[in-house]
Design a protein around this motif. Structure first.
Motif, PDB file in Angstrom:
ATOM      1  N   THR A  19     -29.997  56.323 -24.121  1.00 55.03           N
ATOM      2  CA  THR A  19     -29.548  56.035 -22.759  1.00 55.03           C
ATOM      3  C   THR A  19     -30.412  54.955 -22.123  1.00 55.03           C
ATOM      4  O   THR A  19     -31.589  54.813 -22.458  1.00 55.03           O
ATOM      5  N   ALA A  26     -15.872  52.503 -16.469  1.00 54.80           N
ATOM      6  CA  ALA A  26     -16.893  51.457 -16.382  1.00 54.80           C
ATOM      7  C   ALA A  26     -16.404  50.140 -16.987  1.00 54.80           C
ATOM      8  O   ALA A  26     -16.734  49.063 -16.476  1.00 54.80           O
ATOM      9  N   ASN A  73     -30.626  55.209 -18.853  1.00 52.99           N
ATOM     10  CA  ASN A  73     -30.998  55.976 -17.661  1.00 52.99           C
ATOM     11  C   ASN A  73     -31.986  57.088 -18.005  1.00 52.99           C
ATOM     12  O   ASN A  73     -31.680  58.269 -17.858  1.00 52.99           O
ATOM     13  N   CYS A 109     -23.749  54.489 -20.650  1.00 54.67           N
ATOM     14  CA  CYS A 109     -24.370  53.211 -20.307  1.00 54.67           C
ATOM     15  C   CYS A 109     -24.705  52.346 -21.524  1.00 54.67           C
ATOM     16  O   CYS A 109     -24.781  51.120 -21.404  1.00 54.67           O
TER      17      CYS A 109
END
Length: 185
Positions: free
Chosen positions: A108, A47, A110, A12
């Protein structure tokens, strides 16, 4: 933070181009050692196509360039460790790669997928890229500001314009640099 200790970059944080560019330029400057898993490479390609809209060829090329430039970033041999990880299954490869690489930090967006209960026993911490970039700035403000100036110049923007872009994901870092350099928003 020790610049000689590997840092795991989650997919991400590699998707947004400006953030990825900043993170990798700072790694290139020697502030940390970047690492990622083979699943991260695969996820990143997917992605870049599904979320960013790159063609498969362009996504492969971008990921290939990253791997070419950071040829030692790919962590190998972490797969057997995945079954022992207690974080959510979809991100066990990230934590297993951190353990295998001897990384103390995962960067991250997340954080919920890396609870302290799963990380602390392994000596690993998860940080949002905002906090990570601030820590790098605290470590070496001159290197970080020089890198931002170079990055902005490379894309034909001012440092202030680059910070406006990065601010979407790292607002505290952008504000810190803006205030230290006395830049207008």
């Amino acid at each position: 933070m020790n610049p000689d200790v590997p840092v795991i970059l989650d997919t991400c944080v590699l998707v947004p181009v400006s953030l990825c560019d900043s993170l990798l330029r700072l790694a290139e400057s020697g502030l940390y050692i970047p690492r990622w898993s083979s699943e991260t490479r695969t996820e990143l390609e997917r992605a870049l196509v599904s979320k960013i809209g790159l063609t498969e060829e362009k996504a492969r090329k971008r990921v290939g360039k990253m791997h070419e430039h950071f040829s030692d970033a790919l962590v190998r041999g972490y797969e057997p460790r995945m079954t022992a990880m207690t974080n959510p299954e979809k991100d066990r490869h990230v934590l297993a790669a951190a353990v295998e690489a001897g990384a103390e930090l995962i960067v991250t967006l997340n954080l919920r997928d890396f609870p302290e209960s799963a990380l602390a026993p392994l000596g690993v911490e998860a940080k949002h890229p905002d906090a990570f970039l601030i820590a790098l700035y605290d470590l070496s403000p001159q290197i970080v500001t020089h890198m931002l100036d170079e990055q902005a110049s490379a894309i034909g923007r001012s440092t202030s314009e680059l910070l406006n872009t990065i601010e979407r994901v790292t607002p505290d870092f952008a504000e810190l640099v803006r205030s230290q350099l006395r830049l207008e928003k």
